[in-house]
Design a protein around this motif. Sequence first.
Motif, PDB file in Angstrom:
ATOM      1  N   GLY A 175      -5.140  -4.822   3.175  1.00  0.00           N
ATOM      2  CA  GLY A 175      -6.396  -5.568   3.110  1.00  0.00           C
ATOM      3  C   GLY A 175      -6.436  -6.634   2.034  1.00  0.00           C
ATOM      4  N   ARG A 176      -5.401  -6.717   1.212  1.00  0.00           N
ATOM      5  CA  ARG A 176      -5.459  -7.693   0.118  1.00  0.00           C
ATOM      6  C   ARG A 176      -4.241  -8.625   0.144  1.00  0.00           C
ATOM      7  NH1 ARG A 176      -6.504  -3.418  -4.794  1.00  0.00           N
ATOM      8  NH2 ARG A 176      -7.676  -1.888  -3.594  1.00  0.00           N
ATOM      9  N   PRO A 177      -4.112  -9.446   1.207  1.00  0.00           N
ATOM     10  CA  PRO A 177      -2.937 -10.323   1.273  1.00  0.00           C
ATOM     11  C   PRO A 177      -2.960 -11.352   0.143  1.00  0.00           C
ATOM     12  CG  PRO A 177      -4.516 -10.876   2.990  1.00  0.00           C
ATOM     13  CD  PRO A 177      -5.037  -9.650   2.318  1.00  0.00           C
ATOM     14  N   THR A 217       0.855  -1.179   0.000  1.00  0.00           N
ATOM     15  CA  THR A 217       0.000   0.000   0.000  1.00  0.00           C
ATOM     16  C   THR A 217       0.904   1.245   0.000  1.00  0.00           C
ATOM     17  OG1 THR A 217      -0.143  -0.230   2.389  1.00  0.00           O
ATOM     18  CG2 THR A 217      -2.012  -1.054   1.107  1.00  0.00           C
ATOM     19  N   ASN A 218       0.368   2.363  -0.439  1.00  0.00           N
ATOM     20  CA  ASN A 218       1.173   3.540  -0.765  1.00  0.00           C
ATOM     21  C   ASN A 218       2.171   3.941   0.331  1.00  0.00           C
ATOM     22  OD1 ASN A 218      -1.758   5.163  -2.166  1.00  0.00           O
ATOM     23  ND2 ASN A 218      -0.532   3.518  -3.014  1.00  0.00           N
ATOM     24  N   ASN A 219       1.707   3.955   1.582  1.00  0.00           N
ATOM     25  CA  ASN A 219       2.533   4.511   2.654  1.00  0.00           C
ATOM     26  C   ASN A 219       3.155   3.457   3.558  1.00  0.00           C
ATOM     27  OD1 ASN A 219       2.121   7.332   2.027  1.00  0.00           O
ATOM     28  ND2 ASN A 219      -0.022   6.915   2.552  1.00  0.00           N
ATOM     29  N   GLU A 259       6.443   8.171 -10.993  1.00  0.00           N
ATOM     30  CA  GLU A 259       5.095   8.704 -10.719  1.00  0.00           C
ATOM     31  C   GLU A 259       4.091   7.546 -10.666  1.00  0.00           C
ATOM     32  OE1 GLU A 259       5.351  11.922 -10.090  1.00  0.00           O
ATOM     33  OE2 GLU A 259       7.158  12.405 -11.192  1.00  0.00           O
ATOM     34  N   ASN A 260       2.833   7.873 -10.583  1.00  0.00           N
ATOM     35  CA  ASN A 260       1.811   6.834 -10.490  1.00  0.00           C
ATOM     36  C   ASN A 260       0.526   7.313 -11.139  1.00  0.00           C
ATOM     37  OD1 ASN A 260       1.117   4.165  -8.921  1.00  0.00           O
ATOM     38  ND2 ASN A 260      -0.632   5.522  -8.648  1.00  0.00           N
ATOM     39  N   GLU A 261       0.139   6.630 -12.216  1.00  0.00           N
ATOM     40  CA  GLU A 261      -1.150   6.886 -12.869  1.00  0.00           C
ATOM     41  C   GLU A 261      -1.372   8.374 -13.137  1.00  0.00           C
ATOM     42  OE1 GLU A 261      -4.232   4.957 -10.583  1.00  0.00           O
ATOM     43  OE2 GLU A 261      -3.613   2.986 -11.275  1.00  0.00           O
ATOM     44  N   VAL A 262      -0.489   8.969 -13.945  1.00  0.00           N
ATOM     45  CA  VAL A 262      -0.623  10.411 -14.224  1.00  0.00           C
ATOM     46  C   VAL A 262      -1.797  10.684 -15.158  1.00  0.00           C
ATOM     47  CG1 VAL A 262       1.865  10.767 -13.942  1.00  0.00           C
ATOM     48  CG2 VAL A 262       0.923  10.382 -16.247  1.00  0.00           C
ATOM     49  N   PRO A 305       2.226  -3.917 -12.829  1.00  0.00           N
ATOM     50  CA  PRO A 305       2.613  -3.509 -11.479  1.00  0.00           C
ATOM     51  C   PRO A 305       1.482  -3.572 -10.461  1.00  0.00           C
ATOM     52  CG  PRO A 305       2.384  -1.582 -12.901  1.00  0.00           C
ATOM     53  CD  PRO A 305       2.155  -2.784 -13.766  1.00  0.00           C
ATOM     54  N   GLU A 306       0.241  -3.500 -10.960  1.00  0.00           N
ATOM     55  CA  GLU A 306      -0.914  -3.608 -10.049  1.00  0.00           C
ATOM     56  C   GLU A 306      -1.938  -4.507 -10.702  1.00  0.00           C
ATOM     57  OE1 GLU A 306      -2.831  -0.127  -8.432  1.00  0.00           O
ATOM     58  OE2 GLU A 306      -0.959   1.002  -8.628  1.00  0.00           O
ATOM     59  N   THR A 307      -2.486  -5.425  -9.898  1.00  0.00           N
ATOM     60  CA  THR A 307      -3.535  -6.293 -10.416  1.00  0.00           C
ATOM     61  C   THR A 307      -4.203  -6.988  -9.239  1.00  0.00           C
ATOM     62  OG1 THR A 307      -3.983  -8.023 -12.074  1.00  0.00           O
ATOM     63  CG2 THR A 307      -1.955  -8.270 -10.806  1.00  0.00           C
ATOM     64  N   TRP A 364       2.935  13.299  -9.157  1.00  0.00           N
ATOM     65  CA  TRP A 364       1.556  12.817  -9.346  1.00  0.00           C
ATOM     66  C   TRP A 364       1.332  11.401  -8.835  1.00  0.00           C
ATOM     67  CZ3 TRP A 364       4.121  14.991 -13.740  1.00  0.00           C
ATOM     68  CH2 TRP A 364       3.746  16.326 -13.987  1.00  0.00           C
ATOM     69  N   LYS A 365       0.180  11.191  -8.278  1.00  0.00           N
ATOM     70  CA  LYS A 365      -0.268   9.878  -7.820  1.00  0.00           C
ATOM     71  C   LYS A 365      -1.770   9.805  -8.056  1.00  0.00           C
ATOM     72  CE  LYS A 365      -1.503   6.528  -5.146  1.00  0.00           C
ATOM     73  NZ  LYS A 365      -2.845   6.145  -4.727  1.00  0.00           N
ATOM     74  N   ASN A 366      -2.199   8.875  -8.916  1.00  0.00           N
ATOM     75  CA  ASN A 366      -3.610   8.787  -9.329  1.00  0.00           C
ATOM     76  C   ASN A 366      -4.089  10.156  -9.813  1.00  0.00           C
ATOM     77  OD1 ASN A 366      -3.047   6.504  -7.741  1.00  0.00           O
ATOM     78  ND2 ASN A 366      -5.207   6.138  -7.422  1.00  0.00           N
TER      79      ASN A 366
END
Length: 589
Positions: free
Chosen positions: A422-424, A57-59, A202-205, A393-395, A125-127
Amino acid sequence: MRMSRMFFFGLMLCAVGVIANSQTQSGADAPHLQKQGNATQMVVDGKPFLILSGELTNNAATSLESLEPIWPKLVAANLNAVIVGVSWAQFEPEEGKFNYSQVDGVIAKARENNLRIVFIWFGCWKNGTSSFPPYWVKKDYERFPRIQIGEGKTVSSSGPVELLSTLSDATRDADARAFAALMSHIKEVDGAQHTVLMMQVENEVGVLRDTRDRSPAANRAFAGPVPAELMKYLESHKESLIPEFRQVWAANGYKKSGTWEEVFGPGKPATLEIPIQTTVSILGPLDHENSWQKLHWASDEIFMAWNYARFLEDVVKAGKDAYNIPMYVNAWLQQPNHAWPGTYPCGGPLPQVHDIWRAGAPDIDILAPDLYLEYFDSVCERFTRNGNPLFIPETSTNPANLMVAVGKYNTIGFSPFGVDGGRPIPVELATAYGLLNQLSPIILAHQGTDTITAARMNQGDQPKQVKLGNYTLTLTYIGRNTHIPPQAKGGVETPAQFAAANAEPPLEAAAIFISTGPDEYYFVGRGMRVDFTPNTPGPQNVGLGDVQEGKFVDGKWVVTRQIEGDDDAQGEILTLRNSILRVKLYRFP
Ligand code: DGJ
């Protein structure tokens, strides 16, 4: 083109002799990408490496202490890598003063746990939005201008937008300086050991809540000509442009110069507000899976894609000048309820504007999808056009998607999001990761050639035929019955066991198939029966000559179960058992 068997033999000798995730060796070469056939692979210390990862997760990594209990979970789930965020705010709390402690702490713990790292640079940028820049950037809106939307506003009916504008040299330089400092530090601490494989920049610009930036600087650029270097790129790649993009250029007469609207059609009127979430666009319902917004303010999206790409090219270049490892950007894909650009970040590296990104940011190695959509395979198709390497990178955690991405689309890596939170990683994916980790030397030796493929099947699917090597494989869905159905001759499951297996929700079957010799295959996966028909001259009947379930230990094949008798219905039925199988066939009249 088929690779010669001798070439394969050589590849296999090199490949099988290594443990895929060993970090004991270090090489002079930094991690880099390398082509093999039509695949692109990650090469670490001279060997290809399949990234079986998860994104935190991001942080999560903003506190090393709270990350402490996560590491053993990643190891237990058979990950060999982890994607970890680096927050610009935490990295450069005061301008020019860098804090390396988080990055160093993460690298140290990853090494201790024999994991590799992909870092996300959460910069401007992030999302779409700008939540990660430091306070000194956020509060200085004159030096670091924000986009404007609507008629020069920062608020639309769907809310305010706090998003740094791409059209600011000061913003670009600040981001690039910080990113270069990060890369130069990574080189210093990891240039020999190569724990850090790759960077997400960056992330999802993209612009949210409008189709483009309408600040004065952006309006001036939009009213001006399409830059000559973009026009030149389009001219010289005219025949291979992404079809949905080419259609937009064609519809406006393949103009060689002009303003953005002259070359690519009208943009959205500033006064027209975009609806928040709807499945119907101004042009009617969309076919998201296959098409773009047909001529739907394409010039706005193309303009923004160019401006993000140019900005990020400079950031990436500054980073690579400090330490040259692969770098990618990721896309927030258009979701079925995101009918209008601006409900998804407009200008991000979505497939319809890949050509613009390629033209504007040649130093970005991969345009990557954050892939949560049901039509997983068609997104992989769209992200592998024109040689774009696939990295996910994300799925979500579906093991069938993993098999198909690796075996059919040659992905460099797979990485469900939120594995610390929350998504182990569920046991089914952990099992699949374990199997692929072991088989990865063979998978990687074959990726990019016609000796490897993958298939998925669901309950109710008709049998599928797959031509591979000297045989055609007929695949039949059997779902959870990894043993032999009781109605088959010599079936080992009792009717009660068979019924119990079927009481569970239907399983999505998927497997990777590799032809490793004239009569030899490796299979990994589950939920299917495999039958063989020869496609070369000679006797037409095929026997299961030697079937072994096994694993690789230090690169050597170790048999864990010989499959004969009841396990293959007396030599007549081969089923995939959620394991690695080595199958040798013979033929008889
Ligand atoms: C996509 C983003 O890229 C991630 O950082 C995270 O916000 C996830 N969505 C949440 O599902």
